[in-house]
Write an enzyme that holds these catalytic residues in place. Structure first.
Site, PDB file in Angstrom:
ATOM      1  N   ASP A  91       0.596  -0.786  -0.041  1.00 54.39           N
ATOM      2  CA  ASP A  91       0.014   0.211  -0.277  1.00 54.39           C
ATOM      3  C   ASP A  91       0.475   1.633  -0.065  1.00 54.39           C
ATOM      4  O   ASP A  91       1.913   1.566   0.854  1.00 54.39           O
ATOM      5  CB  ASP A  91      -1.227  -0.042   1.463  1.00 54.39           C
ATOM      6  CG  ASP A  91      -1.978   1.431   1.047  1.00 54.39           C
ATOM      7  OD1 ASP A  91      -2.557   1.895  -0.213  1.00 54.39           O
ATOM      8  OD2 ASP A  91      -2.446   1.361   2.052  1.00 54.39           O
ATOM      9  N   GLY A  92       0.666   1.934  -0.427  1.00 53.02           N
ATOM     10  CA  GLY A  92       1.235   3.875  -0.954  1.00 53.02           C
ATOM     11  C   GLY A  92       2.456   3.872  -2.043  1.00 53.02           C
ATOM     12  O   GLY A  92       2.553   5.272  -1.683  1.00 53.02           O
ATOM     13  N   ASN A  93       1.496   3.131  -2.653  1.00 50.01           N
ATOM     14  CA  ASN A  93       1.841   3.986  -4.077  1.00 50.01           C
ATOM     15  C   ASN A  93       1.875   5.433  -4.145  1.00 50.01           C
ATOM     16  O   ASN A  93       2.911   5.625  -4.683  1.00 50.01           O
ATOM     17  CB  ASN A  93       2.073   2.844  -5.122  1.00 50.01           C
ATOM     18  CG  ASN A  93       2.915   1.530  -5.276  1.00 50.01           C
ATOM     19  OD1 ASN A  93       3.278   1.740  -4.388  1.00 50.01           O
ATOM     20  ND2 ASN A  93       2.219   0.540  -5.765  1.00 50.01           N
ATOM     21  N   ARG A 147      -0.002   7.732  -2.673  1.00 52.08           N
ATOM     22  CA  ARG A 147       0.629   8.436  -1.765  1.00 52.08           C
ATOM     23  C   ARG A 147       2.092   8.763  -1.719  1.00 52.08           C
ATOM     24  O   ARG A 147       2.181   9.959  -1.515  1.00 52.08           O
ATOM     25  CB  ARG A 147       0.521   7.996  -0.329  1.00 52.08           C
ATOM     26  CG  ARG A 147      -1.331   8.948  -0.230  1.00 52.08           C
ATOM     27  CD  ARG A 147      -1.742   8.462   1.505  1.00 52.08           C
ATOM     28  NE  ARG A 147      -1.592   6.666   1.230  1.00 52.08           N
ATOM     29  CZ  ARG A 147      -1.587   5.632   2.493  1.00 52.08           C
ATOM     30  NH1 ARG A 147      -1.211   6.249   4.011  1.00 52.08           N
ATOM     31  NH2 ARG A 147      -1.310   4.163   2.200  1.00 52.08           N
ATOM     32  N   LYS A 160       0.289   9.419 -10.057  1.00 53.39           N
ATOM     33  CA  LYS A 160       0.188   7.661  -9.368  1.00 53.39           C
ATOM     34  C   LYS A 160       0.354   7.462 -10.689  1.00 53.39           C
ATOM     35  O   LYS A 160       1.127   6.139 -10.054  1.00 53.39           O
ATOM     36  CB  LYS A 160      -1.240   8.243 -10.178  1.00 53.39           C
ATOM     37  CG  LYS A 160      -2.050   8.675  -7.936  1.00 53.39           C
ATOM     38  CD  LYS A 160      -3.302   8.712  -8.661  1.00 53.39           C
ATOM     39  CE  LYS A 160      -4.297   9.029  -7.295  1.00 53.39           C
ATOM     40  NZ  LYS A 160      -5.756   9.048  -7.821  1.00 53.39           N
ATOM     41  N   SER A 194      -7.286  -4.951  -5.917  1.00 51.49           N
ATOM     42  CA  SER A 194      -8.274  -5.623  -5.009  1.00 51.49           C
ATOM     43  C   SER A 194      -9.651  -5.503  -5.704  1.00 51.49           C
ATOM     44  O   SER A 194      -9.619  -5.413  -7.469  1.00 51.49           O
ATOM     45  CB  SER A 194      -8.511  -4.818  -4.104  1.00 51.49           C
ATOM     46  OG  SER A 194      -9.325  -4.285  -3.993  1.00 51.49           O
ATOM     47  N   ASN A 236     -10.591  -2.119  -6.771  1.00 50.31           N
ATOM     48  CA  ASN A 236      -9.500  -1.960  -7.136  1.00 50.31           C
ATOM     49  C   ASN A 236     -10.714  -1.157  -8.197  1.00 50.31           C
ATOM     50  O   ASN A 236     -10.181  -0.579  -9.660  1.00 50.31           O
ATOM     51  CB  ASN A 236      -8.694  -1.926  -7.321  1.00 50.31           C
ATOM     52  CG  ASN A 236      -7.515  -1.522  -6.037  1.00 50.31           C
ATOM     53  OD1 ASN A 236      -6.029  -2.345  -5.911  1.00 50.31           O
ATOM     54  ND2 ASN A 236      -7.812  -1.089  -5.236  1.00 50.31           N
ATOM     55  N   ARG A 260       1.288  -5.250   6.094  1.00 54.20           N
ATOM     56  CA  ARG A 260       0.310  -4.009   5.442  1.00 54.20           C
ATOM     57  C   ARG A 260       1.549  -2.382   5.266  1.00 54.20           C
ATOM     58  O   ARG A 260       1.935  -2.645   5.972  1.00 54.20           O
ATOM     59  CB  ARG A 260      -0.325  -3.319   5.555  1.00 54.20           C
ATOM     60  CG  ARG A 260      -1.435  -2.924   5.114  1.00 54.20           C
ATOM     61  CD  ARG A 260      -2.057  -1.571   5.295  1.00 54.20           C
ATOM     62  NE  ARG A 260      -3.381  -0.646   4.734  1.00 54.20           N
ATOM     63  CZ  ARG A 260      -4.114  -1.309   3.996  1.00 54.20           C
ATOM     64  NH1 ARG A 260      -4.928  -2.054   4.291  1.00 54.20           N
ATOM     65  NH2 ARG A 260      -4.537  -0.692   3.546  1.00 54.20           N
ATOM     66  N   SER A 287      -8.023  -5.375   4.632  1.00 48.63           N
ATOM     67  CA  SER A 287      -8.813  -4.735   3.284  1.00 48.63           C
ATOM     68  C   SER A 287      -8.690  -5.771   2.773  1.00 48.63           C
ATOM     69  O   SER A 287      -8.847  -5.448   1.311  1.00 48.63           O
ATOM     70  CB  SER A 287      -7.494  -4.134   2.671  1.00 48.63           C
ATOM     71  OG  SER A 287      -7.652  -2.570   3.514  1.00 48.63           O
TER      72      SER A 287
END
Length: 238
Positions: free
Chosen positions: A24-26, A28, A37, A69, A72, A186, A194
């Site tokens: 997680d966090g790409n 951000r 992004k 996911s 997504n 995570r 999630s």
């Protein structure tokens, strides 16, 4: 908790059979670096590629990475298109490296939502590497754990089985050979699962780190493994 460890202090005797990671966090990370992004997702994919080869040396036989996911699919179309292109690129261009290293590739999820050309490439990559035995890398793509559990229930009903056990139920999951998760990591600073491997991670040890995925390194993973090794797992007992 996130101090780096040197190879001289790392204990490889960790007894981890299955490592699961929510990467997680790409997006951000990209925002924090004033990047798009798209650049964040590309960097995240590069980190995953490098880490897979590094994990091969850590005596962990099964790794599952949460890459896309079922939820997504609600993201903007251009972002979804980019993620599909990234998967297509790595399935086409990195499968030879995995095969050479004797790494087996699996992909779990609802592949019916993916276009037929990409789906066929995924199935070909899985077939090519199916007999490799150094490590299994499983990509959870178009994956949702609740959907997987419902899918398993429907297939059990269709099979006519009247009495089920945990062992029988597991045989109807996307990957019936997948071992239970030992260590569940995570990145990105959020403290939730999630909808990722809810059945398989029933007794997993959870580890959360504030770093965004593009900043995650093998040293961070080693710290997580050392933390795991200090925990006592009772599985409901004493």
């Amino acid at each position: 908790m996130t101090d780096n460890l040197t190879d001289n202090t790392f204990n490889i005797n960790h007894n981890i059979k299955h490592l699961a990671i929510i990467m997680d966090g790409n997006a951000r990370w990209a925002t924090s670096c004033n990047l798009s992004k798209a650049e964040g997702h590309k960097k995240g994919a590069e980190v995953a590629k490098e880490l897979i080869l590094q994990i091969l040396e850590l005596n962990i036989p099964y790794v599952t990475l949460y890459t896309f996911s079922s939820e997504n699919w609600q993201r903007p179309k251009d972002e979804i298109s980019l993620l599909m292109k990234l998967l297509n690129y790595y399935v086409e261009n990195e499968i030879k490296t995995l095969h050479k290293r004797q790494i087996r590739l699996k992909i779990v999820g609802n592949l019916d939502k993916i276009n037929s050309d990409l789906k066929n490439k995924i199935l070909h990559a899985a077939e090519l590497t199916k007999n490799n035995d150094k490590m299994t890398v499983c990509l959870a793509f178009s994956y949702g754990s609740r959907e997987e559990i419902v899918h398993a229930c429907q297939n059990i009903v269709n099979s006519g089985i009247k009495q089920i056990s945990e062992e029988i139920f597991s045989q109807f999951l996307y990957d019936k050979e997948m071992p239970d998760v030992d260590l569940y990591i995570r990145t990105g600073g959020f403290f939730r699962m999630s909808n990722f491997l809810l059945w398989q991670a029933a007794y997993a040890e959870l580890y959360f780190i504030d770093k965004f995925w593009p900043d995650f390194s093998i040293d961070d993973l080693k710290v997580a493994i050392e933390d795991y090794s200090r925990r006592k797992r009772n599985f409901g007992g004493r």
